[in-house]
Design a protein around this motif. Structure first.
Motif, PDB file in Angstrom:
ATOM      1  N   SER A 397     -13.211   1.480 -18.373  1.00 59.42           N
ATOM      2  CA  SER A 397     -13.343   1.893 -16.981  1.00 59.42           C
ATOM      3  C   SER A 397     -12.046   2.483 -16.440  1.00 59.42           C
ATOM      4  O   SER A 397     -12.051   3.165 -15.430  1.00 59.42           O
ATOM      5  CB  SER A 397     -13.772   0.703 -16.127  1.00 59.42           C
ATOM      6  OG  SER A 397     -12.684  -0.178 -15.969  1.00 59.42           O
ATOM      7  N   GLN A 398     -10.920   2.217 -17.120  1.00 59.92           N
ATOM      8  CA  GLN A 398      -9.643   2.699 -16.612  1.00 59.92           C
ATOM      9  C   GLN A 398      -9.163   3.950 -17.327  1.00 59.92           C
ATOM     10  O   GLN A 398      -8.044   4.405 -17.105  1.00 59.92           O
ATOM     11  CB  GLN A 398      -8.596   1.591 -16.710  1.00 59.92           C
ATOM     12  CG  GLN A 398      -8.873   0.481 -15.688  1.00 59.92           C
ATOM     13  CD  GLN A 398      -7.851  -0.623 -15.739  1.00 59.92           C
ATOM     14  OE1 GLN A 398      -7.233  -0.841 -16.775  1.00 59.92           O
ATOM     15  NE2 GLN A 398      -7.675  -1.320 -14.636  1.00 59.92           N
ATOM     16  N   LEU A 399     -10.000   4.495 -18.209  1.00 63.44           N
ATOM     17  CA  LEU A 399      -9.605   5.726 -18.900  1.00 63.44           C
ATOM     18  C   LEU A 399      -9.411   6.845 -17.879  1.00 63.44           C
ATOM     19  O   LEU A 399     -10.078   6.887 -16.848  1.00 63.44           O
ATOM     20  CB  LEU A 399     -10.692   6.131 -19.905  1.00 63.44           C
ATOM     21  CG  LEU A 399     -10.786   5.335 -21.197  1.00 63.44           C
ATOM     22  CD1 LEU A 399     -11.991   5.803 -22.003  1.00 63.44           C
ATOM     23  CD2 LEU A 399      -9.519   5.477 -22.018  1.00 63.44           C
ATOM     24  N   ASN A 400      -8.491   7.755 -18.219  1.00 65.59           N
ATOM     25  CA  ASN A 400      -8.305   8.944 -17.406  1.00 65.59           C
ATOM     26  C   ASN A 400      -9.368   9.951 -17.826  1.00 65.59           C
ATOM     27  O   ASN A 400      -9.422  10.347 -18.983  1.00 65.59           O
ATOM     28  CB  ASN A 400      -6.901   9.492 -17.652  1.00 65.59           C
ATOM     29  CG  ASN A 400      -6.619  10.750 -16.862  1.00 65.59           C
ATOM     30  OD1 ASN A 400      -7.543  11.453 -16.462  1.00 65.59           O
ATOM     31  ND2 ASN A 400      -5.354  11.022 -16.638  1.00 65.59           N
ATOM     32  N   PRO A 401     -10.229  10.400 -16.893  1.00 71.66           N
ATOM     33  CA  PRO A 401     -11.327  11.278 -17.296  1.00 71.66           C
ATOM     34  C   PRO A 401     -10.863  12.574 -17.964  1.00 71.66           C
ATOM     35  O   PRO A 401     -11.529  13.074 -18.872  1.00 71.66           O
ATOM     36  CB  PRO A 401     -12.071  11.557 -15.983  1.00 71.66           C
ATOM     37  CG  PRO A 401     -11.193  11.079 -14.891  1.00 71.66           C
ATOM     38  CD  PRO A 401     -10.292  10.044 -15.473  1.00 71.66           C
ATOM     39  N   ILE A 402      -9.718  13.111 -17.525  1.00 70.15           N
ATOM     40  CA  ILE A 402      -9.240  14.374 -18.113  1.00 70.15           C
ATOM     41  C   ILE A 402      -8.908  14.175 -19.584  1.00 70.15           C
ATOM     42  O   ILE A 402      -9.351  14.924 -20.455  1.00 70.15           O
ATOM     43  CB  ILE A 402      -7.987  14.882 -17.357  1.00 70.15           C
ATOM     44  CG1 ILE A 402      -8.337  15.143 -15.892  1.00 70.15           C
ATOM     45  CG2 ILE A 402      -7.423  16.119 -18.012  1.00 70.15           C
ATOM     46  CD1 ILE A 402      -7.131  15.336 -15.008  1.00 70.15           C
TER      47      ILE A 402
ATOM     48  N   ASN B  60      -8.804  21.252 -13.381  1.00 65.94           N
ATOM     49  CA  ASN B  60      -8.983  19.803 -13.191  1.00 65.94           C
ATOM     50  C   ASN B  60      -8.968  19.439 -11.719  1.00 65.94           C
ATOM     51  O   ASN B  60      -9.679  18.530 -11.295  1.00 65.94           O
ATOM     52  CB  ASN B  60      -7.883  19.042 -13.928  1.00 65.94           C
ATOM     53  CG  ASN B  60      -8.102  19.061 -15.436  1.00 65.94           C
ATOM     54  OD1 ASN B  60      -9.224  19.283 -15.898  1.00 65.94           O
ATOM     55  ND2 ASN B  60      -7.038  18.860 -16.196  1.00 65.94           N
ATOM     56  N   LEU B  65     -10.902  16.087 -10.714  1.00 67.53           N
ATOM     57  CA  LEU B  65     -10.540  15.134 -11.765  1.00 67.53           C
ATOM     58  C   LEU B  65      -9.075  14.745 -11.617  1.00 67.53           C
ATOM     59  O   LEU B  65      -8.620  13.769 -12.182  1.00 67.53           O
ATOM     60  CB  LEU B  65     -10.762  15.765 -13.147  1.00 67.53           C
ATOM     61  CG  LEU B  65     -12.230  15.966 -13.561  1.00 67.53           C
ATOM     62  CD1 LEU B  65     -12.328  16.961 -14.700  1.00 67.53           C
ATOM     63  CD2 LEU B  65     -12.859  14.642 -13.951  1.00 67.53           C
ATOM     64  N   ARG B  85      -9.890   6.802  -6.854  1.00 64.26           N
ATOM     65  CA  ARG B  85     -10.609   7.144  -8.094  1.00 64.26           C
ATOM     66  C   ARG B  85     -12.113   7.191  -7.873  1.00 64.26           C
ATOM     67  O   ARG B  85     -12.789   8.129  -8.292  1.00 64.26           O
ATOM     68  CB  ARG B  85     -10.300   6.075  -9.163  1.00 64.26           C
ATOM     69  CG  ARG B  85      -9.288   6.484 -10.191  1.00 64.26           C
ATOM     70  CD  ARG B  85      -9.036   5.323 -11.141  1.00 64.26           C
ATOM     71  NE  ARG B  85     -10.033   5.275 -12.212  1.00 64.26           N
ATOM     72  CZ  ARG B  85      -9.788   5.681 -13.450  1.00 64.26           C
ATOM     73  NH1 ARG B  85      -8.618   6.161 -13.768  1.00 64.26           N
ATOM     74  NH2 ARG B  85     -10.724   5.609 -14.370  1.00 64.26           N
ATOM     75  N   ARG B  92     -17.275  14.232  -7.066  1.00 62.03           N
ATOM     76  CA  ARG B  92     -17.697  15.028  -8.232  1.00 62.03           C
ATOM     77  C   ARG B  92     -19.206  14.964  -8.383  1.00 62.03           C
ATOM     78  O   ARG B  92     -19.872  15.954  -8.649  1.00 62.03           O
ATOM     79  CB  ARG B  92     -17.047  14.478  -9.516  1.00 62.03           C
ATOM     80  CG  ARG B  92     -15.564  14.715  -9.625  1.00 62.03           C
ATOM     81  CD  ARG B  92     -15.084  14.480 -11.049  1.00 62.03           C
ATOM     82  NE  ARG B  92     -15.176  13.095 -11.495  1.00 62.03           N
ATOM     83  CZ  ARG B  92     -14.224  12.181 -11.337  1.00 62.03           C
ATOM     84  NH1 ARG B  92     -13.088  12.510 -10.744  1.00 62.03           N
ATOM     85  NH2 ARG B  92     -14.396  10.957 -11.780  1.00 62.03           N
TER      86      ARG B  92
END
Lengths: 408, 244
Positions: A397-402, B60, B65, B85, B92
């Motif tokens: 859940s804490q991953l950076n989406p980019i 981005n 993002l 976040r 989005r």
């Protein structure tokens, strides 16, 4: 996402790699399975012992000749003088707080009725035995003290013997042959059940004097008694009555002040209660050892979930890009872990129940699966899923989406 | 949310003095410096630039993002710099439809379920996600293949599924990152024509590419180089064979 969607998504992910899912849950399966088996055996044993205690009654004492203590090997059976009618009389006359006292002698005999025969245990007992053992009849009557003293050839059948030899018919009034000696059946006892691994109803009770002269081979003294059974009045303290009993018997049997008893007094119910406590402790110990494999299983789940999160980084990135919040991703992976563990828990439960039934049929051990243990097993596996699924799910859940979208 | 000035409509994307700085060890990398532009409803914009130009960084941020280091970027009037976040994720979900070079469809999941996916994250929930997803798949010409999984579809078909997925939430803009990068030229043309027809129906489309003949399908071109906006001009169609 709704819970239904979380579950549907998790099911798709888990089905994608069935073998891995199964292997991952193996620890949980084994853990839950062994907890179930251990507790089924432990609870079964302890339930059986409790039933025996109830059938024996806690205020019944049994007196044997000679010391049967483990430490008293020199006083083993046979070396001490036997109990006699005089000992029984001394107890009846001098010990206060007794409901009844009865002499008893065990033997075995072949019972023949017509052309049916049956090998069973013979209890040669005083008429008081019925009061001591609290054993009602389903049909007929018990012999009285006069008949017993006269050595009449009358017999009271245990429920098992009656069923085996007569089926549904009433045996009262018929004749049976015990070791070829004809006896008149005057009564049938009610069902008492198992005790100490033995069927208490597979027995025939006859007067003590009759048994001594007709059925038991060798007697060392003419008025020998195998055991004396007494029932303590509810208003008296069993331990005090026991002390009184020991004092009377020491005096009567002329035991020197510093010498050991040449008889022993046992409270079987207390003995069984100790065994019950031991069985409980042992099964608790084994069940907690089994529970450790749940923790090991949980670590396996965590490991595979971490691998899964890494493998599916792009998927996580995509889900985040199209609007999944942190809690959506957390929920998705947590649901997967919990489902894995619950599935493992249910499989373990089924296997554990199967093995318990198998043990019970193969070895004749009593087993009992309590609903509380089943609920606990399900709750424990779900908890393992939450606890060990949390770290991987939180990482996802804490991953950076980019970065997640660009992964690989 | 929208603080629209009375006369002009709120731009879909409004960048003002946009800067993005990364800390790479000791070094500060200025990925974007002082970029300003506006994109309005119904536009079809191509963003071009060589790699390392800051094009991806810009994309981005338009895709919500990433957030700027300084300056402002508003999407549909909402300044993304102040969002958390989860607020960015919700933004989005409601306003942006993503189309990626590698399609990014979920494997072993039907086209219909792939298209429905953004709706499962929508709050408030939409009434009939199934019907909306079907309509979007029909819109991209895949009405007959809704139950196919990605591995049963060609690259062009997969990208159509991805476009249907981008449309499913009725976004304010479609953000396509090299949407033809993994396709052959004939299929690329079909996809670009699909974008053109969507644009003709009023959809705002922003497409990031490094190929001029792809960019030529757009009606406005933004060029980025060294973190700066170096060109903002309408595309003269048909495209010239200027650069390779």
């Amino acid at each position: 996402m709704t819970l239904a969607e979380f579950i549907a998504t998790a099911m798709i992910a888990l089905r994608r790699n069935v073998l891995r899912s199964v292997l991952t849950t193996l620890g949980i399966i084994i853990g839950v399975g062994s907890v179930i088996v251990m507790s089924a055996i432990g609870t079964g044993a302890s339930k059986q012992i409790e039933a025996q205690i109830a059938s024996l009654g806690t205020n019944q004492l049994t007196i044997f000749p000679g010391s049967m203590n483990v430490g008293g090997r020199q006083g083993g059976a046979g070396s001490a003088p036997p109990l006699t009618e005089k000992d029984l009389r001394a107890i009846r006359e001098n010990v206060t707080g007794l409901v009844a006292a009865a002499g008893n002698m065990n033997g075995s005999a072949t019972v023949v009725v017509g052309n049916t025969n049956w090998q069973t245990q013979i209890n040669g007992s005083s008429a008081e035995i019925q009061a001591v053992r609290d054993w009602p009849l389903t049909s007929g009557r018990f012999y009285d003290a006069v008949e017993a003293a006269a050595g009449r050839k009358v017999a009271v059948l245990g429920a098992t013997v009656a069923r085996e030899l007569y089926g549904e018919a009433d045996p009262v009034g018929t004749n049976v042959r015990l070791n070829n000696v004809p006896f008149e059946v005057i009564g049938v006892l009610s069902v008492k059940g198992q005790a100490g691994g033995r069927d208490q109803d597979d027995v025939i009770i006859v007067p003590l004097a009759t048994a001594r002269s007709r059925l038991v081979g060798r007697v060392r003294v003419p008025d020998e008694i195998g055991q004396i059974l007494v029932k303590v009045d509810d208003r008296y303290e069993v331990s005090e009555v026991q002390a009184d009993l020991e004092r009377v018997l020491r005096q009567r049997r002329r035991v020197a002040p510093n010498a050991m008893d040449n008889f022993s007094v046992r409270n079987f119910a207390e003995f069984l209660a100790t065994r019950d406590a031991t069985a409980r402790t042992l099964s608790l110990l084994l069940a907690s050892a089994a529970a450790i494999s749940l923790i090991v299983g949980g670590i396996g789940i965590m490991n595979i979930m971490l691998v899964s999160v890494t493998e599916r980084t792009r998927e996580i990135g995509l889900r985040m890009a199209i609007g999944a919040s942190g809690s959506d991703i957390l929920g998705q992976f947590l649901t997967e872990a919990v489902l894995l563990c619950l599935a493992g828990g249910f499989i373990g439960l089924t296997l554990g129940a199967g093995v318990s039934i198998l043990i019970s049929t193969l070895f004749g051990w009593p087993v009992y699966i309590s609903p509380a243990v089943v609920l606990m097993a399900i709750f424990a596996s779900a908890s393992v899923g939450v606890i060990f699924g949390f770290v991987p799910a939180r990482r996802a859940s804490q991953l950076n989406p980019i970065e997640a979208l660009r992964y690989e | 949310m929208s603080q629209a000035e009375p006369q002009t409509p709120v731009p879909v994307v409004a960048a003002r003095n946009l800067c993005k700085t990364y800390q790479l060890g000791e070094q500060q990398v200025h990925a974007l410096r002082d970029v300003s532009f506006e994109i309005h409803r119904g536009e079809f914009v191509a963003i071009m630039g060589p790699s390392g130009s800051g094009k991806s960084t810009l994309m981005n941020m338009i895709g919500a993002l990433d957030v700027p280091t300084s300056g402002q970027l508003a999407i549909d009037g909402t300044d993304i710099g102040s969002l958390s976040r989860d607020e960015l994720a919700a933004l989005r979900n409601h306003t942006i439809g993503f189309v990626f070079q590698q399609f990014n469809l979920l494997a072993r999941t039907s086209a219909l379920d792939n298209v429905k996916l953004p709706l499962t994250y929508s709050r408030p929930r939409v009434a009939d996600p199934e019907a909306i997803a079907r309509r979007c798949l029909e819109q991209v010409g895949l009405g007959a293949r809704m139950d196919h999984v990605p591995s049963q579809l060609s690259g062009g078909q997969q990208q159509r599924v991805a476009i249907a997925r981008a449309l499913v939430n009725s976004p304010s803009l479609i953000l396509a990152d090299e949407p033809t990068g993994a396709l052959d030229s004939a299929t690329s043309l079909e996809i670009l024509q699909l974008f053109e027809s969507l644009n003709a129906q009023g959809m705002t489309i922003i497409m990031v590419t490094h190929e001029l003949d792809v960019a030529a399908h757009a009606r406005r071109l933004l060029r980025v180089r060294d973190g700066k906006l170096v060109e903002d001009a309408p595309v003269n169609s048909p495209p010239a064979e200027v650069a390779a």
